[in-house]
Every structure is written in structure tokens, then in C-alpha cells.
Design a protein around this motif. Structure first.
Motif: not given
Lengths: 539, 513
Positions: A50, A53-54, A57, A63, A202-205, B3, B5, B7-8
Motif C-alpha cells: 500500500r 502504491v501511495e 500516486i 494508476y 493496486t490503486s483501484e482497491g 481510477q 486512488m 481510498h489510499l
């Protein structure tokens, strides 16, 4: 884990066994294998993912996905054991429509942040030179965990129990008697286990972890198998799998007192068949009946490889090659004609008995079957999320929804996701035609049961039996028989090859077998006017 | 379809209790860092010998196709191998982690391994492991006392006398500095000429940096950093009727001229248009250096299977061989196998194809393997050298080789040919028959017909069925050497000349581009 990877690891184990031919294990201290590996909390691992990914982003990615992979290998022989643990993490990110990918063996939060930023930084640079932004086919977020089907995790079993079981099995193997009579050198059994853990965030959950376990009991033998493409040479070593499974119970419950001995003798006999009387096969053009196994090989090479969108879209033009199908896959949908209405093929994620089956692909998509060819017309492709987007125009034209079927290969953590090579199932005829029925229509011809193609199942891109556009394929014939007046007669000697011109071969397909004749996902087929050559002949 | 992110955006930041000594983003390990790992590992053990081999590696890759950058990657990994030898038992374990917990786990696994070995009262023989315990029998027969004595002497020397190593310069800042920004920027000008010509370019730039280390309780303290850069490119016409290729690899990125190579690929593609069919058969061929490598790499690299099947089994020279009988299996040793101009050698200090001078603590030396067309040396390790040849050093087959050349250029080869075929490179080469080392494969990315001293036509690709043994025995002309693209073949580098060869066997045509 790719099949190729497992096969390579199995080969390593075989080598170890061959290096230590004598054995007489008595006992060993009790250790759980898992005691010897670092224990990672799955929450911690996901948290690292996580964080990566963060970071991507935050650095501008639209993505991002992080993969954390851990591989444990264990080989146990009666005189010792070898183990290996490797793990690492990769981040793939899209920024402004460009891809970036960074990977390292370090699992820390700091490294996760670094990799997320590094992937984003690369993507920024690449986006400057990418006129068409990369997009991915939609897929719902996946969450959860999945494990190979097993009652007892092999990595919770003590080495002592494994060695005792191995010793017990080996003591019952009749290899000494067999090898004496066959003048072969038989090495004792070994246990090989592989466990791979794949975490994807992933950044899409999507946040999933899959654990694949495989354990096998092998025997190595040193005389080897005839290589029909190299008739003067014998392979120096062969390996017999007595049993393979996902859980320890497949080994523990193996009935080595009776069934094992029978299986072992069967396997040994299969490698040491007495010589069969054969006759030479003259080169020329023949009516050919391909058995299901031979048909399957052609499907893998001429349909499986040829429909890889990376090859079609010239992405591997500088390396492996391209595809004879053309360059515009969207235009091929519902249009490309293979040349025979008898040909209908469905791609499936794996064969029903595949021990490496798993729930999600490498992008968190649950794989589904794809109708690839229907009545000779190309219908669809087995794709990754990115590849599916290359078909968008074709789907729109045909009024089909844009989607991926989940064919991103579950690879190593330091590899970028790539398309998996599906298993193929050929639709049988509805008339119940048998192999014998097909042969019965042939006055004089050749029945080909099997080709000899190294790497066909593990790495078909490097089987090299076909040219770099898959237009011409030269397949060495392993097992074949003469057909005379509709009946199978003498076996032919090896040393001949069937030449398949990709754009022509299906036009030569006259009939196929029915459901009862289906095996290996394929059905037998009758082909007219097929060239058989001596591949060893020089000009 | 991607999409944001959301939620993160504000995740929990509690730190998992994972620790590693490596700095984030560090590309590969220095000598001091490798030594520190060795010292930490050594502190975990109480007795016996210890060997530690580390390859820490960084790879940066950019791939492009259809004139667009498609993917790039920046990957780091370690390959750590620990070998131990206590009394008569030894083990070898591998992994990729260098933190204390992982190193301790490796030692612990090894101790278990040794305990198992000691219980069965037999030693674990590690293949080719230096300091391996003595072998007391072969094929069930006890070795004679003199043989055992020689073996003990060899083991003693191996344990106490380190070889001296050369120090080639294989690390180049020009390669190491090729980060993602520079790699991406380098591609655009390479693709531009093809784009302007309405053609499609695809290829890759890859840079590698490796720190290779070997430490042992016997005093070895070896470290060598190395870089490698490779570039290759295919240019193809959109209709798939023409294709050209060029590529090379060097340790030093500055020795690669990407623009020049891009122009070669473009020129070959343009000259490949309007291909015509020629009948398969035997032709005089002019093989450009890359084609020579593609066809003859097993000979040039002295592939062990090739050596064996040439009946040069040299078993009496091989420490792990099956036979100690002097003279057996050497029927073709020193025999004239090839044209007298064929010479193949290696030298870790070769400025054009040097290589890491050690492997598992054993030194690589300058060796001429094939000279005057005859095989004059075969590889053997140090233990065998001491034991059988009374020499202190073995002959390690290195990963980089030079096939020596001549002075005839490709243009001169063409000018002196009445009818010949020029081949750029070969693809999908596969072994058909080991005894004759017969190969099949296809010409690719530029094949032309020469008539009366000039190239007259671009021709369709051909399937060949031929042996490098035959090719190297039928050389008409040999040209100046050049470095070729060998990075995908397990080689650390190769320098190869172009060849003009008579009676080369083409067996079929193919429509493939």
C-alpha cells in the motif's frame, strides 16, 4: 508462478539428486522448514504494498500497482537437503499515459516509497514519447486471500518427517533390480517443494494474496530417452515423477507398498520400451491423421503463440518475432479466417488437472475461458488489461463490451506482467467420429501420434520449431504409423518432420474427431496433402 | 479506465517491524559492503571454512516498438551463495537477502544440513566446490595410493594458496549513468529517421551494473564491478515486406554509436524492399559478424556439449570426469578441424571483450582454445591442474571470447563474389543433430543476392540446415573483427569477424519478414 519456473526448479532438484547418488539416511533433528525462513506478517506485507502504491500516486500516477513475491524452494534427498528463499517487490505505475516499473529485493517501507517514486519518475519520462496514453480495461477490485488446495501445508511439515517418508518410499522402490536388468543407473527418490506467495495491491482497491504450493516425489534415471530429432544421441538423464500434489498429504498418503511399485515399474517401462520394429517413412506429401496430442502441439504454436497480441502488434519484433496473422488485432475480430469451418478453439486459463491453477491472474482478474476461433473465424483474444484496450475499436464495432479475460501470467516479482499462454480446447465434431473412423477414410497415409517439441509446455516462444513469424513450422515426428486401406499398420522410424505452412494448414483440414476422441484438449484431425521431410537433409 | 486512488490518500502509516540494512534505491553493493556482509556472516559461525559469493545487480531497460517507448524497468536484485565446509561435509545455499535475519537463517539451514550429513557418516560433495573433500573411489573402485596422494596435495594447495588475479576495467560511468531519463531521451533520435521514412522501429536499450564479490576464510577477498550496455533495433516496413536490424553490446556505453546503428537498421530495411525468391540450395554466403555469432556461438564459446560431441572428451583432464585413463577420448585433440585461419581465444584483460577474472574464487586466464583451426586447449579447473598437470592454475572457460579475424572487408567479399548471399543475422537457430552439430534456422532482417561482384537483389528469407563445423572448415575469406550482440546468449561479450563461406546449405524459403 509460471510453469516454466517450476520446471526449471524441478530440473535443479534433479541435478542435485544426480550429484549425490548414494544415500542411506537414518534420522535428522526436528526442524520445521518454516522455522528457517523469516516470518512475515501478511498485514505487514500488504502495508508495504500500500505504501508503494501511495508513493506512486503521490508522485502523480493515475494508476499504480505493487507486487510482493516470495519464493521458497526445498529439495530433499536422502543424504541432505537444499533450500532457497528469495523475495522482492515491484511497482508499476502509469503517469500521463506512460508506464514505469521498478523492483528490488528489499521489503521495507522506505524502499516501498522509493520504488513507487522511481516507477512514477520513469513513467513521466516515457510519457513524453508516448503519443497514445496507456489505459487499462476495467475490472472490479479484488480482495482476499487464496491458497492451493491442500490439507497439510508442506512447509509446516518437519524435515524429519519428510526424510522418513522419503526413506520409506525409496526402500520399497525396485530400482536396483530394474536398473540391473536394463543396464541403467537409477538414482534414488527426492522430494521437491516450491511455494510462492504473490501479493498484489493496486490503486483501484485490489488487495490480494495467493499462495501456490507444489510438492513432488521424483526419481532420476541416467540412461535417458531417445531424442527423435537427434537420432544418434540419447539424453543423459531423465526424471520420473511418481507423484505430484499441492499438499503434503499427496506424498504422505501415497501407497508406496503396492501402487507405488506398480506405478514405478510402469514409468520405468515407459522409458525403456523394448525396440519396436519400424520401417522408414519416405519423404513426400501424405494424407495425415493427427492424434489429439499432435493436434494440441499445433494449436499451441499456430493458434496460441500467433494470437499473442504482443507479437501481433510488433512489440516483440526486435526479439522473438511477430505473428503471421497481421498487425491490427481489432480488425481481426470476427473477420480473420483460418480457412476451415471445422476449427473452433476456446482458450482456458489452465487444464482441469493443472496443479498450478490459481484464483486471480497477475492483475487481480479472475480468468475466464475465451472463444478464440469459431467455425474458422477468429472471435477474440486471451488478453491482459492493457492488451484488451487494443481491441476496443473491434469490440465497439461488434457491439461487444470491452473486457479482459484475465490472462496476465502470475510471474516473478521482478518481471513486468506479461500475457500467459492459455490452455486450448478444441471443439469436437458433433457426429461422434472416432480416430479409427478418420483413419478408415485414408487409403494410404500417416498417423502422427506425437511430435517431439522441447519447451512446448514450458516456454513455447523458444520452442524454435517455427520461424520468427510462425509462417513455417517444422515439427519433428516422434511416434507415427502407416495407414494402409484405412487401418493402422507398421510403426515408422523417427527422423522425419511435418512441415506446416500456417496460412495453409487449416485449409487442408478435412475432418475432425468427436467428443469421445478428445484428449489433451484437442481432437484428432484428418489433413490432406501434408509435406513430410527429412529435417537432417542438407541441400 | 484507470481510477484515482482516493481510498489510499491517507493510509495508516504504522511501521511494520521489517528491517533491512540496504539503503533505498541503492543500485549495487560496493566492495566494503560485500566485505561487511561477509564479516557478519563469519561472526555467525564457529568453525569450518566459509565461502561467500555475491552478485548484486542493477538493470535498467527501455523497450520501444512502432516508434514509441512501450516499457521501461529499473530492477535491482542480489544473488547470494554461501558455501561451508566442516571436516568432510560441505553445503551450498542460495538466496537474495543480505539482512542479518536472512544471513542467520542461511547459516542455520546449513548447520542442519551438515548435521544430517554427519549422521549418515558421508560427506556431501558439492559439485566443483573448491576445497571439496577428497574422492576415494570411482566406479566403485578404490583409487590407487598415488592418486590419493596427488589429490591430497591438490586439496592442500587449494586450501592454502590463493591464485593471483588480474584486474580488468569493466566498470564504466558512462553506462552506470544511463538512468531512465537518459535512456528515454536516447531513443527518440534513434526512432526519428525511421518515422520520417514512414517505417516502424522497435528495439531496446539495456544497461546493467554488477558488483561481483568472493570472500573465503582461506583469505580470498575478491571484488570486481562491471557494467554492460546493449542496444539493438529492428526497422520494418508497415506492410511487412522489408526489415533491417543492427545491434551491439559493450561494457562502455560510450563505445556504442546508437545513431550509426539506427542508420544501419534503416538502410538495411530500405534495401530489403522488393524481395525476390531464390531457389534454396548450396550457396557461397557472406555472413556478417552477427550471423557468424548466431551460427557459431557454440564453437566460439567452447560449449561443453560441443566439445564432447567433437570427441574431444578430454576426460583425463577433467576432475569430475568418469575416466582417469590417460589418452582416452582425445581422438580429435590437436587435429585440424577447421580452416587454419580459425583462432579463438579469451583474455580477461582483452580491451574489447574482457571479463570478470574470477569465478567461485578461481582465476580466469588468457587462453587460446583454437589455433590454426585445431583445438589446442580444453577447460579444466585448478584442482585438476594441480593434481594431474602439476600446474598451479586451471584453465577456466571464461564468458567472453574473441574469434580472430583477417583483413577482407564485407565490401571486398562482395566485390570478389560471382554469386553469393549476404546474411545480416540468423534467427530461431536450433540444434538438429548433436554428432554433427547440425543446426536449422532462418535468415532475418536483411538478406541479399550478390551477382558478379555487386548486390543485385533483396531476397526472401531462407531456412538453413548447416553445421558450424562445416562452415568453419569452408572459409574463403575472413574479415576484421567487431563486437557483436551477445547479451542474450549468456556471454559476457564476443568479438567476431565476418566470413565468406562456400557451399552453405539453404533448404527452404519462408515468407517471414
Amino acid at each position: 508462478m509460471k510453469r516454466r519456473t517450476f520446471m526449471q526448479r524441478s530440473a535443479t532438484m534433479a541435478t542435485l539428486a544426480a550429484t549425490h547418488p548414494r544415500w542411506s539416511f537414518t534420522s535428522s533433528p526436528v526442524f520445521n522448514t518454516s522455522d528457517l525462513c523469516k516470518n512475515f506478517n501478511s498485514e505487514s506485507v500488504s502495508e508495504i504494498g500500500r505504501r508503494a502504491v501511495e508513493a506512486a500516486i503521490t508522485a502523480g500516477a493515475t494508476y499504480a500497482e505493487a507486487r510482493l513475491g516470495r519464493h521458497l524452494d526445498e529439495s530433499i534427498l536422502l543424504r541432505g537437503a537444499a533450500e532457497e528463499e528469495r523475495h522482492g517487490m515491484s511497482v508499476r505505475a502509469i503517469v500521463r499515459g506512460g508506464w514505469g516499473f521498478a523492483a528490488s529485493p528489499v521489503w521495507t517501507l522506505e524502499e516501498a516509497v522509493y520504488l513507487g517514486c522511481a516507477a512514477a519518475r520513469q513513467a513521466v519520462e516515457n510519457a513524453k514519447y508516448a503519443p497514445t496514453p496507456i489505459t487499462l480495461a476495467p475490472t472490479p477490485p479484488a480482495t482476499g486471500t487464496w491458497k492451493s488446495s491442500m490439507k497439510i501445508d508442506p512447509w509446516t511439515v518437519s524435515v524429519e518427517e519428510k526424510c522418513d517418508t522419503l526413506a520409506k518410499i525409496a526402500s520399497t522402490l525396485p530400482y536396483r533390480d530394474l536398473t540391473r536388468s536394463a543396464k541403467a543407473e537409477m538414482n534414488p527418490a527426492g522430494l521437491g517443494g516450491t511455494r510462492t506467495e504473490h501479493t498484489l495491491v493496486t490503486s483501484e482497491g485490489t488487495a490480494i494474496t495467493q499462495t501456490l504450493s507444489l510438492i513432488g516425489l521424483t526419481v532420476n534415471e541416467q540412461v535417458g530417452i531417445d531424442d527423435p530429432f537427434r537420432p544418434s544421441e540419447k539424453a543423459k538423464a531423465g526424471q520420473l515423477y511418481l507423484v505430484q500434489g499441492n499438499g503434503w498429504e499427496s506424498i504422505r498418503d501415497y501407497d508406496f507398498s503396492t501402487r507405488n511399485q506398480h506405478d514405478f515399474q510402469q514409468l520405468f517401462a515407459s522409458l525403456h520400451k523394448p525396440p519396436v520394429q519400424t520401417k522408414p517413412l519416405d519423404i513426400g506429401r501424405y494424407t495425415v491423421v493427427l492424434g489429439p496430442e499432435a493436434m494440441r502441439a499445433i494449436l499451441i504454436l499456430l493458434v496460441g503463440l500467433a494470437t499473442d497480441l504482443d507479437l501481433i502488434t510488433l512489440r516483440e519484433m526486435n526479439t522473438v518475432g511477430t505473428s503471421y496473422l497481421g498487425q491490427d488485432p481489432a480488425a481481426m475480430l470476427g473477420a480473420y479466417d483460418f480457412g476451415s469451418p471445422l476449427l473452433s478453439v476456446t482458450a482456458t486459463p489452465w487444464a482441469p488437472d493443472d496443479l498450478l491453477a490459481h484464483k486471480w491472474d497477475n492483475e487481480g482478474v479472475i480468468p475466464e475461458s475465451v472463444p478464440v476461433i469459431k467455425h474458422g473465424i477468429l472471435q477474440d483474444f486471451a488478453t491482459t488489461r492493457e492488451q484488451a484496450m487494443w481491441l476496443e475499436a473491434g469490440y465497439r464495432k461488434l457491439g461487444r463490451p470491452l473486457r479482459t479475460y484475465g490472462y496476465s501470467a502470475l510471474g516473478e516479482w521482478d518481471e513486468e506482467p506479461a500475457r500467459d499462454i492459455p490452455a486450448f480446447v478444441m471443439t469436437p465434431s458433433t457426429d461422434g467420429t472416432s480416430l479409427a473412423d478418420l483413419a478408415a477414410t485414408v487409403q494410404r497415409g500417416v498417423y502422427i501420434e506425437r511430435f517431439f517439441i522441447p519447451f512446448l509446455d514450458t516456454d513455447p516462444k523458444h520452442a524454435f520449431m517455427t520461424d520468427f513469424q510462425m509462417r513455417q513450422t517444422v515439427l519433428p515426428i516422434d511416434q507415427s504409423q502407416e495407414i494402409v486401406n484405412g487401418r493402422l499398420r507398421a510403426r515408422f522410424a523417427r527422423g522425419r518432420a511435418l512441415v506446416c505452412e500456417a496460412t495453409q494448414i487449416w485449409k487442408n483440414l478435412v475432418a475432425i474427431g468427436g467428443a469421445a476422441s478428445q484428449a489433451h484438449g484437442a481432437v484428432p484431425g484428418l489433413f490432406k496433402d501434408m509435406p513430410i521431410v527429412n529435417p537432417l537433409n542438407k541441400a | 479506465m484507470t481510477q484515482p486512488m482516493t481510498h489510499l490518500r491517507h493510509p495508516s502509516v504504522s511501521s511494520p517491524s521489517l528491517h533491512n540494512d540496504t539503503d533505498p534505491g541503492k543500485r549495487f553493493l560496493s566492495r566494503d559492503e560485500c566485505r561487511a556482509i561477509y564479516e557478519r556472516l563469519r561472526a555467525c559461525i564457529t568453525r569450518g571454512d566459509l565461502e561467500l559469493a555475491i552478485d548484486s545487480k542493477w538493470t535498467g531497460t527501455h523497450r520501444f516498438s512502432s516508434n514509441i517507448i512501450r516499457t521501461s524497468r529499473d530492477v535491482r536484485n542480489n544473488d547470494v551463495e554461501v558455501s561451508r565446509n566442516i571436516d568432510d561435509a560441505s553445503y551450498r545455499l542460495g538466496g537474495n537477502q543480505i539482512d542479518d535475519a536472512s544471513l542467520r537463517a542461511m547459516v542455520r539451514r546449513g548447520e542442519r544440513y551438515l548435521q544430517m550429513s554427519s549422521e549418515v557418516g558421508e560427506s556431501m560433495l558439492s559439485h566443483r566446490l573448491r576445497g571439496a573433500p577428497e574422492i576415494t573411489e570411482r566406479h566403485g573402485h578404490t583409487l590407487p595410493p598415488a592418486e590419493l596422494a596427488r589429490q591430497r596435495q591438490a586439496l592442500s594447495i587449494l586450501a592454502n594458496d590463493e591464485e593471483s588475479m588480474t584486474s580488468p576495467t569493466l566498470f564504466f560511468e558512462s553506462t552506470y549513468s544511463m538512468d531512465e531519463e537518459k535512456r528515454a531521451a536516447a531513443i527518440e533520435p534513434l526512432v526519428a529517421p525511421a518515422k520520417r521514412a514512414g517505417l516502424l522501429a522497435g528495439g531496446s536499450i539495456e544497461v546493467i551494473a554488477v558488483g561481483s564479490a568472493f570472500f573465503s576464510t582461506r583469505g580470498s577477498s575478491l571484488y570486481n564491478p562491471m557494467t554492460r550496455a546493449s542496444y539493438s533495433m529492428t526497422v520494418r516496413s508497415p506492410d511487412g515486406s522489408a526489415s533491417g536490424w543492427a545491434g551491439v553490446d559493450w561494457n562502455d556505453w560510450d563505445r556504442i554509436d546508437p545513431s550509426h546503428l539506427a542508420n544501419i537498421a534503416l538502410d538495411k530495411c530500405l534495401r530489403s524492399k522488393n524481395r525476390v525468391r531464390v531457389e534454396p540450395g548450396r550457396y557461397t554466403v557472406i555472413l556478417e559478424p552477427q550471423a557468424v555469432w548466431d551460427l557459431c556461438k557454440d564453437v566460439i564459446m567452447l560449449d561443453s556439449e560441443w566439445v564432447t560431441t567433437m570427441s574431444i572428451k578430454h576426460q583425463q583432464r577433467h576432475p569430475d570426469g568418469m575416466d582417469f585413463t590417460p589418452g582416452s577420448g582425445t581422438a580429435r585433440f590437436h587435429e585440424q578441424l577447421f580452416d587454419p585461419c580459425v583462432k579463438i581465444s579469451q583474455d580477461p584483460m582483452d580491451p574489447d571483450c574482457g571479463f570478470n577474472p574470477f569465478s567461485g574464487g578461481e582465476a580466469g586466464h588468457a587462453v587460446t582454445w583454437i589455433d590454426g583451426g585445431a583445438l589446442v586447449e580444453t577447460p579444466y579447473d585448478r584442482q585438476y591442474a594441480i593434481q594431474r598437470l602439476h600446474q598451479n592454475t586451471g584453465l577456466l572457460n571464461g564468458p567472453a571470447h574473441r574469434m580472430h579475424g583477417g583483413t577482407t572487408t564485407v565490401d571486398e567479399m562482395i566485390a570478389t563474389s560471382k554469386r553469393a548471399i549476404v546474411v545480416t543475422r540468423l534467427s530461431n537457430v536450433t540444434l538438429l543433430d548433436k554428432n554433427s552439430w547440425l543446426l536449422q534456422g532462418y535468415t532475418r532482417d536483411g538478406t541479399w543476392l550478390v551477382e558478379n561482384g555487386t548486390i543485385t537483389k533483396s531476397i526472401m528469407n531462407l531456412k538453413f540446415t548447416e553445421s558450424p563445423n562445416f562452415v568453419l572448415a569452408n572459409i574463403e575469406q575472413i574479415g576484421p573483427t567487431q563486437r557483436v550482440f551477445s547479451v542474450n546468449d549468456g556471454a559476457a561479450g564476443a568479438v567476431v569477424p565476418p566470413l565468406k563461406v562456400r557451399d552453405f546449405s539453404f533448404t527452404a524459403l519462408t515468407d517471414s519478414v
